[in-house]
Write a protein that holds these residues in place. Structure first.
Motif, short mmCIF file in Angstrom:
data_model
loop_
_atom_site.label_atom_id
_atom_site.label_comp_id
_atom_site.label_asym_id
_atom_site.label_seq_id
_atom_site.Cartn_x
_atom_site.Cartn_y
_atom_site.Cartn_z
N GLN A 56 -38.11 56.51 -18.28
CA GLN A 56 -37.31 55.82 -17.26
C GLN A 56 -35.97 56.51 -17.06
O GLN A 56 -35.51 56.68 -15.93
CB GLN A 56 -37.09 54.35 -17.66
N GLU A 57 -35.33 56.94 -18.14
CA GLU A 57 -34.05 57.63 -18.05
C GLU A 57 -34.21 58.98 -17.36
O GLU A 57 -33.40 59.37 -16.51
CB GLU A 57 -33.47 57.83 -19.46
N VAL A 58 -35.27 59.69 -17.71
CA VAL A 58 -35.52 61.01 -17.12
C VAL A 58 -35.77 60.89 -15.62
O VAL A 58 -35.33 61.74 -14.85
CB VAL A 58 -36.69 61.71 -17.83
N ARG A 59 -36.44 59.84 -15.20
CA ARG A 59 -36.70 59.65 -13.76
C ARG A 59 -35.40 59.62 -12.95
O ARG A 59 -35.31 60.20 -11.88
CB ARG A 59 -37.49 58.37 -13.52
N VAL A 60 -34.41 58.94 -13.48
CA VAL A 60 -33.12 58.87 -12.78
C VAL A 60 -32.48 60.25 -12.70
O VAL A 60 -32.06 60.70 -11.64
CB VAL A 60 -32.17 57.87 -13.49
N ILE A 72 -32.74 66.60 -6.00
CA ILE A 72 -32.07 66.54 -4.70
C ILE A 72 -30.98 67.61 -4.63
O ILE A 72 -30.88 68.36 -3.65
CB ILE A 72 -31.51 65.13 -4.44
N LEU A 73 -30.17 67.68 -5.67
CA LEU A 73 -29.10 68.68 -5.70
C LEU A 73 -29.66 70.09 -5.64
O LEU A 73 -29.20 70.93 -4.88
CB LEU A 73 -28.25 68.49 -6.96
N PHE A 74 -30.69 70.37 -6.43
CA PHE A 74 -31.29 71.70 -6.46
C PHE A 74 -31.91 72.06 -5.11
O PHE A 74 -31.75 73.18 -4.62
CB PHE A 74 -32.33 71.78 -7.58
N GLY A 75 -32.57 71.10 -4.50
CA GLY A 75 -33.16 71.34 -3.17
C GLY A 75 -32.09 71.69 -2.15
O GLY A 75 -32.25 72.61 -1.35
N PHE A 76 -30.98 70.96 -2.19
CA PHE A 76 -29.87 71.26 -1.30
C PHE A 76 -29.34 72.66 -1.56
O PHE A 76 -29.09 73.44 -0.64
CB PHE A 76 -28.76 70.22 -1.47
N ALA A 88 -31.67 75.24 -11.59
CA ALA A 88 -33.05 75.56 -11.97
C ALA A 88 -33.29 75.24 -13.44
O ALA A 88 -34.32 74.67 -13.81
CB ALA A 88 -33.35 77.03 -11.68
N CYS A 89 -32.33 75.59 -14.28
CA CYS A 89 -32.45 75.30 -15.73
C CYS A 89 -32.44 73.80 -15.99
O CYS A 89 -33.22 73.31 -16.82
CB CYS A 89 -31.34 76.00 -16.50
N ALA A 90 -31.58 73.07 -15.30
CA ALA A 90 -31.52 71.61 -15.47
C ALA A 90 -32.84 70.99 -15.04
O ALA A 90 -33.37 70.10 -15.72
CB ALA A 90 -30.36 71.02 -14.66
N THR A 91 -33.39 71.46 -13.93
CA THR A 91 -34.68 70.95 -13.46
C THR A 91 -35.76 71.19 -14.50
O THR A 91 -36.55 70.30 -14.82
CB THR A 91 -35.05 71.62 -12.12
N ALA A 93 -23.12 70.80 -15.78
CA ALA A 93 -22.64 72.13 -15.39
C ALA A 93 -22.98 72.43 -13.94
O ALA A 93 -22.16 73.00 -13.20
CB ALA A 93 -23.23 73.19 -16.33
N THR A 94 -24.19 72.05 -13.51
CA THR A 94 -24.60 72.29 -12.12
C THR A 94 -23.70 71.52 -11.15
O THR A 94 -23.24 72.07 -10.14
CB THR A 94 -26.07 71.86 -11.91
N MET A 95 -23.47 70.26 -11.45
CA MET A 95 -22.64 69.45 -10.56
C MET A 95 -21.20 69.95 -10.53
O MET A 95 -20.55 69.93 -9.48
CB MET A 95 -22.72 67.98 -10.97
N THR A 96 -20.72 70.41 -11.67
CA THR A 96 -19.37 70.96 -11.74
C THR A 96 -19.26 72.20 -10.86
O THR A 96 -18.33 72.33 -10.05
CB THR A 96 -19.01 71.32 -13.19
N ALA A 97 -20.21 73.11 -11.01
CA ALA A 97 -20.19 74.35 -10.23
C ALA A 97 -20.37 74.06 -8.74
O ALA A 97 -19.70 74.67 -7.90
CB ALA A 97 -21.26 75.31 -10.74
#
Length: 165
Positions: free
Chosen positions: A31-35, A42-46, A75-78, A117-121
């Motif tokens: 459940q946590e991973v789904r969020v 969404i971020l990676f797709g953008f 990509a790594c986070a995904t 890190a992704t969101m920060t960058a």
């Protein structure tokens, strides 16, 4: 009926086997991973579309490097956040669920760090392009501090506060 303060010790926790605990923890983890997966996907797709926009070639070298780093982090986070699903599928039925839950939990934690890190960058890149102002690093640092407080400090404080006696 026994009440608080009457000398009767109340049992804390659950009466479950290691397998039952692993099943429960697996359900909670998924459940946590789904969020987190939804947000990172969404971020990676953008991020994947940015390079194909007319404005991308006009970005300065620093912004292009930040973009490339951001895409790689995304990509790594995904990968880390989808990893628990693959792990579960490959070990399902092998009677290693407690171990799988531990590894999936670690992957999820790494995925959250990579998402941070992704969101920060991404925020740094967007604000650099949008404003070109000297306050951008400070604003990004403030948002990162907020993420760290929400995602790590508050949960760790809660864990310490309510489980250490």
């Amino acid at each position: 009926m026994a009440g608080i303060g009457d000398g009767v010790e109340r049992r804390r926790g659950r009466n479950e086997t290691e397998e039952e605990r692993a099943d429960r923890m697996w359900g909670e983890l998924i459940q946590e991973v789904r969020v987190a997966q939804t947000g990172v996907q969404i971020l990676f797709g953008f991020l994947l579309t940015v390079v194909f926009t007319p404005r991308y070639p006009g970005l300065d070298d620093t912004s292009q490097v930040i973009y490339i780093v951001t895409v790689v982090l995304g990509a790594c986070a995904t990968g880390a956040l989808i990893g628990p699903v693959s792990l579960h599928r490959l070990v399902s039925g092998r009677r290693v669920k407690p171990q799988a839950v531990r590894w999936a939990s670690r992957l999820t934690f790494v995925g959250l760090l990579l998402l941070l890190a992704t969101m920060t960058a991404a925020l740094l890149l967007i604000l650099r392009v949008a404003t070109h102002d000297d306050f951008v690093p400070w604003l990004v640092a403030g948002v990162v501090l907020w993420y760290v407080l929400c995602w790590f400090a508050l949960p760790l404080w809660t864990r310490h506060r309510y489980t250490t006696r």
